[in-house]
Design an enzyme around this catalytic site. Structure first.
Site, PDB file in Angstrom:
ATOM      1  N   ALA A 181       0.797  -1.227   0.000  1.00  0.00           N
ATOM      2  CA  ALA A 181       0.000   0.000   0.000  1.00  0.00           C
ATOM      3  C   ALA A 181       0.835   1.285   0.000  1.00  0.00           C
ATOM      4  O   ALA A 181       0.511   2.253  -0.674  1.00  0.00           O
ATOM      5  CB  ALA A 181      -0.914  -0.019   1.224  1.00  0.00           C
ATOM      6  N   ASN A 254       2.752  -9.844  -0.663  1.00  0.00           N
ATOM      7  CA  ASN A 254       3.941 -10.406  -1.303  1.00  0.00           C
ATOM      8  C   ASN A 254       4.591 -11.511  -0.471  1.00  0.00           C
ATOM      9  O   ASN A 254       5.748 -11.860  -0.687  1.00  0.00           O
ATOM     10  CB  ASN A 254       4.958  -9.297  -1.613  1.00  0.00           C
ATOM     11  CG  ASN A 254       5.701  -9.556  -2.918  1.00  0.00           C
ATOM     12  OD1 ASN A 254       5.168 -10.202  -3.826  1.00  0.00           O
ATOM     13  ND2 ASN A 254       6.931  -9.062  -3.009  1.00  0.00           N
ATOM     14  N   GLU A 385      12.018  -2.612  -7.899  1.00  0.00           N
ATOM     15  CA  GLU A 385      12.020  -1.687  -6.763  1.00  0.00           C
ATOM     16  C   GLU A 385      12.376  -0.326  -7.336  1.00  0.00           C
ATOM     17  O   GLU A 385      13.515  -0.065  -7.718  1.00  0.00           O
ATOM     18  CB  GLU A 385      13.059  -2.103  -5.702  1.00  0.00           C
ATOM     19  CG  GLU A 385      12.791  -3.439  -5.030  1.00  0.00           C
ATOM     20  CD  GLU A 385      11.621  -3.440  -4.053  1.00  0.00           C
ATOM     21  OE1 GLU A 385      11.040  -2.372  -3.793  1.00  0.00           O
ATOM     22  OE2 GLU A 385      11.281  -4.532  -3.566  1.00  0.00           O
TER      23      GLU A 385
HETATM   24  O1  0X9 Z   1       9.995  -7.716   0.491  1.00  0.00           O
HETATM   25  C1  0X9 Z   1       9.325  -7.587  -0.530  1.00  0.00           C
HETATM   26  O2  0X9 Z   1       8.198  -8.048  -0.661  1.00  0.00           O
HETATM   27  C2  0X9 Z   1       9.914  -6.804  -1.708  1.00  0.00           C
HETATM   28  N1  0X9 Z   1      10.536  -5.612  -1.226  1.00  0.00           N
HETATM   29  S1  0X9 Z   1       9.623  -4.393  -0.618  1.00  0.00           S
HETATM   30  O3  0X9 Z   1      10.522  -3.414  -0.037  1.00  0.00           O
HETATM   31  N2  0X9 Z   1       8.863  -3.676  -1.806  1.00  0.00           N
HETATM   32  O4  0X9 Z   1       8.681  -4.915   0.308  1.00  0.00           O
HETATM   33  C3  0X9 Z   1      10.956  -7.646  -2.385  1.00  0.00           C
HETATM   34  C4  0X9 Z   1      10.476  -8.949  -2.941  1.00  0.00           C
HETATM   35  C5  0X9 Z   1      11.570  -9.687  -3.623  1.00  0.00           C
HETATM   36  N3  0X9 Z   1      11.152 -10.908  -4.233  1.00  0.00           N
HETATM   37  C6  0X9 Z   1      11.268 -12.135  -3.649  1.00  0.00           C
HETATM   38  N4  0X9 Z   1      11.695 -12.267  -2.452  1.00  0.00           N
HETATM   39  N5  0X9 Z   1      10.934 -13.138  -4.376  1.00  0.00           N
HETATM   40 ZN    ZN Z   2       6.876  -3.739  -1.963  1.00  0.00          ZN
END
Ligand code: 0X9
Ligand code: ZN
Length: 426
Positions: A181, A254, A385
């Site tokens: 978000a 995520n 990113e």
């Molecule tokens: O942590 C995350 O979900 C992502 N970074 S964030 O700062 N936007 O939250 C990175 C995700 C990287 N991808 C994988 N770990 N597969």
């Molecule tokens: Zn993120």
């Protein structure tokens, strides 16, 4: 009248009350031990890492008032170098609001319509833009609303095609944004992609050889909550049957995909920011993204999930740092995208880093979108990113257009390279 003005003022001043007394810090650990100590503060002092540190890159961390004294004590005791990032987070957020508002006012005063990639805007502005594009260009754009978010907001995406999605020899590119978000620079980039494909197509090949799906806000509840309640909200806003999820709503989208779900860089505690949910795909928001990937899997060559911040192009596997069978393709297309962005970036913007998610970002995380997409067969799947500069999630909105334009160059170059690589490997 007076009371009305007073209550308006009260609302304005109460805006970021949640963050009264909060501070953020830069932290620069120099050993694995120091890194581990910092990592442990996430649980013990409830700190929120805006950017996790690596040994060669400082991190940024948000600390609540109640834990600041102890936080600074621990860092001093362990000899962990740190400096203030924002002395007064609430005051900084009030200033950020003024900057955004002044930018809106500037467009109004010039009677110029402000597009969703010119500034940070609310969900309705993004949706109005998508609606107007779909209405104005019915031959190439179809609006799809596959469902509603947990709180009942529509989730909308555009299908963009010069052949009504009927030419199956075309490659399909899927761009998704704003599952996190607070990452406000991601809707501008997604909506600018729509603009470049529909309102300002300068490269015919992008519609002649490709169909596009663009989903600018996959987590509308969280996005709105980050505007109205807590600027640094990351997750969805769902609650399930468990007591603690009522106390602490939301799932990290995520971490919610069914790929080594809830094993690495995630948590089973709903009160943490990387809570993976009660089961894989517990969230309607991630199920919608999953269903799009499955529906077009046979010709989806490239999937990009937009995040911020850190100027990185990340690819699988993010849980354990190993490389996929298609590592060469992933790296080649990753480099192509980063080079295209480099050509267009401002001199003081950092250069993108390209590589394996876990190695480049510096921590492992399972249940992420790009890994899931790749695991079920999307040959080229990435997390972008986007740049945050020093300001991170509060990147000055004067850069929204710049980031959108440079990122578009990366996406367009990536689409072409992805098609070339996928066709030659068939
Ligand atoms: O942590 C995350 O979900 C992502 N970074 S964030 O700062 N936007 O939250 C990175 C995700 C990287 N991808 C994988 N770990 N597969
Ligand atoms: Zn993120």
């Amino acid at each position: 009248m007076k009371i009305w003005i007073l209550s308006l003022l009260a609302v304005a001043f109460a805006k970021h009350e949640h963050y009264a007394g909060w501070r953020s810090y830069f932290v620069a650990p120099t050993s694995a031990e120091q890194l581990a100590v910092l990592g442990s503060l996430e649980m013990s002092l409830e700190v929120d890492f805006f950017m996790r540190p690596r040994l060669d890159r400082e991190g940024v961390v948000l600390v609540k008032p109640d834990f600041q004294e102890e936080f600074v004590q621990v860092l001093a005791r362990e000899g962990i170098s740190h400096k203030i990032h924002a002395e007064d987070v609430k005051a900084q957020l009030d200033i950020d609001d003024e900057i955004i508002e002044a930018r809106h006012a500037e467009f109004r005063s010039r009677s110029e319509p402000e597009k969703p990639y010119d500034n940070y805007v609310r969900l309705n502005v993004i949706y109005n833009y998508m609606d107007s594009i779909a209405a104005k260009y019915p031959n190439i754009v179809k609006m799809v609303t596959p469902g509603n978010s947990f709180e009942g907001r529509p989730i909308k995406y555009l299908k963009i095609s010069s052949s009504n999605f009927e030419d199956r020899s075309k490659s399909l590119i899927f761009i998704e944004a704003t599952i996190h978000a607070r990452e406000w620079i991601t809707p501008p980039v997604a909506t600018y992609a729509i603009h470049k494909l529909v309102e300002d197509l300068t490269d015919r090949e992008l519609l002649d050889k490709f169909d596009w799906i663009i989903l600018p806000v996959s987590n509308p509840d969280g996005y709105e909550f980050s505007h109205t309640n807590q600027r640094f909200w990351r997750k969805t806003r769902s609650i399930d049957q468990s007591q603690s999820s009522r106390l602490c709503p939301g799932v990290d989208g995520n971490r919610n995909y069914d790929f080594h779900w809830r094993t690495v860089g995630t948590s089973n505690n709903p009160c943490t920011d990387n809570y993976g949910g009660s089961r894989p795909f517990s969230e309607v928001e991630t199920r919608i993204v999953r269903d799009i990937i499955h529906e077009y899997l046979d010709r989806m060559t490239l999937f990009i999930t937009l995040h911020s911040f850190g100027s990185m192009i990340l690819y699988p596997w993010g849980h354990d740092g190993s490389l996929s069978q298609n590592a060469l393709g992933l790296h080649t297309v990753g480099i192509t995208m980063a080079e295209a962005i480099y050509e267009k970036k401002l001199p003081h913007f950092p250069r993108y880093a390209v590589g394996n998610s876990r190695l480049v970002i510096g921590y492992g995380a399972s249940g992420a979108a790009e890994d899931y997409a790749h695991s079920i067969g999307v040959p080229l799947a990435y997390t972008y990113e986007l740049p945050g500069l020093r300001q991170g999630f509060n990147l000055d909105p004067k850069y929204a257009r710049q980031v959108s334009e440079e990122t578009w160059e990366g996406i367009a170059a990536g689409a072409k390279k992805a098609r070339e690589i996928v066709l030659t490997s068939k």
